[in-house]
Design a protein around this motif. Structure first.
Motif, PDB file in Angstrom:
ATOM      1  N   GLY A 198       0.807  -1.204   0.000  1.00  0.00           N
ATOM      2  CA  GLY A 198       0.000   0.000   0.000  1.00  0.00           C
ATOM      3  C   GLY A 198       0.842   1.256   0.000  1.00  0.00           C
ATOM      4  N   ASN A 205       6.847   6.511 -16.191  1.00  0.00           N
ATOM      5  CA  ASN A 205       6.672   5.592 -17.315  1.00  0.00           C
ATOM      6  C   ASN A 205       6.718   6.401 -18.601  1.00  0.00           C
ATOM      7  N   LYS A 264       5.896   5.929 -21.494  1.00  0.00           N
ATOM      8  CA  LYS A 264       4.794   5.792 -22.445  1.00  0.00           C
ATOM      9  C   LYS A 264       3.491   6.400 -21.933  1.00  0.00           C
ATOM     10  N   TRP A 265       3.528   6.986 -20.751  1.00  0.00           N
ATOM     11  CA  TRP A 265       2.297   7.546 -20.185  1.00  0.00           C
ATOM     12  C   TRP A 265       2.262   9.056 -20.355  1.00  0.00           C
ATOM     13  N   LYS A 325      -1.786  10.816 -16.443  1.00  0.00           N
ATOM     14  CA  LYS A 325      -1.818   9.443 -15.946  1.00  0.00           C
ATOM     15  C   LYS A 325      -0.693   9.223 -14.930  1.00  0.00           C
ATOM     16  N   GLU A 335      -1.170   8.381 -10.426  1.00  0.00           N
ATOM     17  CA  GLU A 335      -0.683   7.292  -9.569  1.00  0.00           C
ATOM     18  C   GLU A 335      -0.510   7.742  -8.117  1.00  0.00           C
ATOM     19  N   ARG A 343       3.670  14.552  -7.817  1.00  0.00           N
ATOM     20  CA  ARG A 343       3.086  13.226  -7.685  1.00  0.00           C
ATOM     21  C   ARG A 343       3.329  12.639  -6.298  1.00  0.00           C
ATOM     22  N   ALA A 356       5.984   3.272  -8.190  1.00  0.00           N
ATOM     23  CA  ALA A 356       4.544   2.964  -8.272  1.00  0.00           C
ATOM     24  C   ALA A 356       4.120   2.123  -7.080  1.00  0.00           C
ATOM     25  N   SER A 357       4.968   1.181  -6.685  1.00  0.00           N
ATOM     26  CA  SER A 357       4.585   0.333  -5.563  1.00  0.00           C
ATOM     27  C   SER A 357       4.584   1.138  -4.258  1.00  0.00           C
ATOM     28  N   GLN A 367       0.393   1.328  -5.518  1.00  0.00           N
ATOM     29  CA  GLN A 367      -0.131   0.460  -6.574  1.00  0.00           C
ATOM     30  C   GLN A 367       0.095  -1.006  -6.195  1.00  0.00           C
ATOM     31  N   HIS A 378      -1.112  -2.292 -15.643  1.00  0.00           N
ATOM     32  CA  HIS A 378      -0.914  -0.938 -16.161  1.00  0.00           C
ATOM     33  C   HIS A 378       0.491  -0.677 -16.697  1.00  0.00           C
ATOM     34  N   HIS A 379       1.498  -1.251 -16.043  1.00  0.00           N
ATOM     35  CA  HIS A 379       2.864  -0.982 -16.499  1.00  0.00           C
ATOM     36  C   HIS A 379       3.430  -2.107 -17.364  1.00  0.00           C
ATOM     37  N   HIS A 436       3.575  -2.777 -21.916  1.00  0.00           N
ATOM     38  CA  HIS A 436       4.954  -2.720 -22.394  1.00  0.00           C
ATOM     39  C   HIS A 436       5.325  -3.949 -23.210  1.00  0.00           C
TER      40      HIS A 436
END
Ligand SMILES: Nc1ncnc2c1ncn2[C@@H]1O[C@H](COP(=O)(O)OP(=O)(O)OP(=O)(O)O)[C@@H](O)[C@H]1O
Ligand SMILES: [Mg+2]
Lengths: 203, 283
Positions: free
Chosen positions: A71, A87, A89-90, A94, A98, A137, B177-178, B182, B190-191, B195
């Motif tokens: 979490g 990322n 590619k995002w 987006k 996150e 973020r 992200a974690s 996430q 999502h990731h 890819h």
């Protein structure tokens, strides 16, 4: 209070200790500077405080509780190269989503960025702009502490000053504590309540 | 005129555009072939002893065989069958590769060890022998060919996907992200998956030529499809008997068509790879 107690760490059992019995604390709203020579283990200590690495001995606590294994973490780390932290590619909106559940336009405003950036890809932003996105973020509603590892080292002096100015207002508003890692003594002297040298912490 | 030349030059220089054009061209050819397969009349497959062994002419542009069947019809039907079998076999093989590659990278430990061991095993054995054995064990026919090709062709792609996922898991943005809360499944959908989709697509298309050639090969040596089906491998093996009698069109034309289709898939795969990886083009 973010507290690291008696932390020791080495990357491999046959290698030398990089951190030996280090203790340090960061209080809410406080900015602690951490300086040291290259290779002395500042990034390593930052990663341990943020839960990216597990110490071989010692422990981390936030308000007397250990860091959650799963979490969202109350301790967020920001790295030196923003382009590796997103990322590729995002689109920006987006990427932000996150960490940020709420209004992204407000956040863009707070960081002096145009809301039109939200629809762009990371490679369409400058390094400084992207680093602001990454910082934004990390300021989700659960964030209590930030570990900032050389986050403005690759930027020019003016952008550096601007970014730190924004960070200082943002963290004061949210009562977030910061561990700022840097080589830059002038910068640390300007922003920090207290400045530590990693050599003095290592026992 | 001048502008025409200029645009032609810019098209050539703009590799991305030529890539997309060749992809469209390949897809058009395959679409045409499938449509032809559906619409061509079955009449050509009937034996007509009065029209035996005709060399290519206006009426039968690919000639007829020793039973008077129209070679154009047989080849179009045969290529369509190859296309269908290739699609199923390559699809299954790619699924296996993605599943095993993902599991290997995500679970690690014993799972990883076993999968790596299987990859090494499959890659060290002689391909064709294995293929023949498996399709024989699976009962031969179209099913045997599909199973044989699917089971023998996943390892290379599985290895690529495993390496890719391992590398991704170590990237800063996935670790962040974690920490941002996430979940593992969220990170995967999502990731990771988006890819590896390009890898997945390109891998599947590049598997096509293998699947088609192996199907033809198995049918050729009599281990694959039954002799009644209009398959390229069957056509080629029948034509062997007639080569020495001078009926060249029975072997040369179907062989060339098979080669053409396989090469087209190769071009399609390479171009899609370039397209989804534009960095390779720029650098
Ligand atoms: N993943 C790793 N595996 C093994 N050793 C590592 C790893 N990362 C860092 N080290 C070693 O640990 C030591 C401390 O590295 P660290 O990155 O913490 O230093 P640093 O103080 O942040 O340096 P800099 O100021 O150059 O960023 C270095 O000697 C480095 O070689
Ligand atoms: Mg460092």
């Amino acid at each position: 209070m973010l507290e690291g107690r008696n932390l020791s760490f080495r990357y491999h059992p046959k290698k030398d200790w990089i951190l030996k019995n280090i203790s340090l604390t960061v209080s809410p709203g406080q900015v602690i500077g951490l300086k040291g020579m290259s290779g002395e283990g500042k990034t390593t200590l930052g990663k341990i405080m943020a839960g990216y690495l597990r110490p071989d001995s010692g422990f981390i606590q936030v308000d007397k509780y250990p860091l959650p294994k799963k979490g969202v973490s109350p301790v967020q780390m920001i790295f030196q190269h923003p382009e590796l932290s997103v990322n590729p590619k995002w689109r920006i909106h987006k990427i932000l989503s996150e960490g940020i559940a709420g209004n992204q336009t407000l956040l863009m405003d707070e960081f002096g960025l145009s809301p039109s950036f939200l629809n762009r890809y990371p490679h369409e932003l400058s390094g400084g702009e992207l680093q602001r996105i990454v910082i934004g973020r990390s300021l989700g509603k659960d964030t209590r502490y930030l570990i900032a590892d050389e986050i403005t080292a690759m930027l020019d002096a003016i952008t550096q000053a601007q970014i730190w100015h924004t960070i200082m207002t943002s963290i004061k508003k949210r009562n977030i504590g910061v561990l700022a890692i840097s080589h830059d003594e002038n910068l640390l002297n300007r922003i920090c309540d207290d400045c530590l040298h990693i050599r003095d912490l290592n026992n | 005129m001048k502008t025409v030349i200029v645009t032609y030059k810019t098209i050539l220089r703009n590799k991305r555009l030529t890539t997309i054009l060749s992809i469209i061209l390949c897809i058009l050819v395959f679409a045409g072939l499938s449509i032809a397969g559906f619409t061509i009349s079955e009449k050509g497959l009937r034996t007509d002893l009065e029209e035996r062994n005709l060399s290519p002419d206006a009426c039968h542009i690919f000639g007829t065989d020793w039973l008077g069947r129209d070679m154009l019809t047989r080849i179009v039907k045969g290529l369509n069958l190859s296309l269908k079998i290739g699609l199923i076999a390559a699809g299954i093989s790619t699924m296996i590769a993605v599943m095993l590659g993902l599991c290997s990278a995500l679970f690690g430990g014993m799972v990883d060890f076993v999968i790596i061991w299987m990859i090494d095993l499959f890659m060290s054995l002689p391909h064709l022998v294995f293929l023949v054995l498996i399709s024989f064990a699976a009962g031969g026919g179209a099913k045997g060919v599909v199973i044989g090709v699917a089971v023998t062709h996943w390892p290379a792609l599985a290895r690529v996907i495993r390496a890719e996922v391992l590398q991704l898991m170590n990237t800063e943005y996935i670790q962040i992200a974690s920490k941002l809360g996430q979940s593992n499944t969220g990170i995967m959908t999502h990731h990771l998956l988006p890819h590896i989709v390009p890898q997945f697509l390109v891998g599947m298309i590049l598997l096509f030529p293998h699947a088609i050639l192996h199907e033809a090969g198995l049918s050729f040596i009599g281990m694959g499809l039954s002799p009644h089906t209009p398959a390229i491998g069957i056509i080629l093996s029948e034509s062997m008997r007639h080569l020495s009698t001078g009926y060249w069109w029975l072997a040369v034309i179907p062989g060339a068509c098979l080669l053409f289709m396989v090469k087209l898939f190769d071009i399609l795969g390479e171009n899609i790879r370039d397209w989804v990886n534009p960095k390779i083009l720029r650098g």
